[in-house]
Write a protein that holds these residues in place. Sequence first.
Motif: not given
Length: 368
Positions: A244-253, A260-269
């Motif tokens: 709902y927040k638009g941050d699913g794997f198939a979504q732009r955000g 496990n390690c609390e590392f924040t990653f995005t599609r760019e990462t």
Amino acid sequence: MAAPPPSSTNATIKASAYTAAPTDSGSEALPGYDDPKAPGGIFVPSQGIDEKLPNHFKINDQYVKPHLMPSQLQAHLVFLGAFHRLREEVRTFKGKADMSMEPDARWAVYLQRAVYRFKQWAVRMIGGEGQEEVLGDGPRVLAVNEVPPLDVLLYMLNPRTYYEDCLRKLPGLLRIGSLPLMQLAGSIDSKTLLPHLPSDGRVAAFASLTGQPFDCPLNTTSDETVPVYCPNYSHSNPIPWIAYKGDGFAQRGFACICSNCEFTFTRETLGVRKFYEDMEKCITKPEQFYLANTVVDYHTGVPADAHWSRTLTVTVLSLKEGMAPPPPQTVGRRILWTMKAVEDYCRSGLLGKRDQDWVLTPRPYVQS
């Protein structure tokens, strides 16, 4: 004229041709499309369509044979028609959905799932990396139960991407050569443009080996997940395709915090991680692995000479003989996890060799 790089061979990365693979009478593999005894799994073109084509054309002072036959073009049009119908079915979905989406957004989600399903099919049913030694002498036809669903075939229509993936990531696909057009078009009804009803064995084989349902859902719900590995520590995280927040794997955000390690990653990462994985392969086996977009000559659209691909890869990555390949996560912590950091690293490698005029690229020159 630029001189070739030292200690290189002029080997060409040869592309597979659109040739039908031979079949054995006792094999499960489908026969060639021109076999009159073939079952309904092979595309049947209009009667006599190839006979209407001249056996050569005069261009200037030369006689040129046709590179494609009308039957192949007809099969390709059936493909495109089926894909168009599928796209409209997804975009105009009228069923129950737990999340409202625009038509193009729904189609984009469907394509993301199709790419994932293609990779599962290619690796688990055809053969992935590390299986190059069992490719055989030439391409073969797909067995009846290996023919994938329609959405999986979408990825195979980009010839450059498909060819590079065959060489760089999915060498098992070389077993079937180029897109088996006539065979795969036979899985589609040429009148309705709908896929033929698959056999129980074909459905069961795809589901059991890929872990995916044979038919990709036209609509994706928020409770459907995909395993995504953290770039930093390779820990698997179940992530919803849509949220709902638009941050699913198939979504732009898309964004995720590793459990496990609390590392924040995005599609760019994730893209940067793939680049670092490519680096590791290029260092380990520089004669076999090349960077993306260095395999096909973008001026001509044909495979580039292998020594140019190798030279460009070595130059961009600043590779040295005897260099030990660091793990991708180690490189990420040193160079950082952004494409800007990757760009700066590669630029430094190129600038350090700017006086060597033999460093060329198969990509077109763009004047700044």
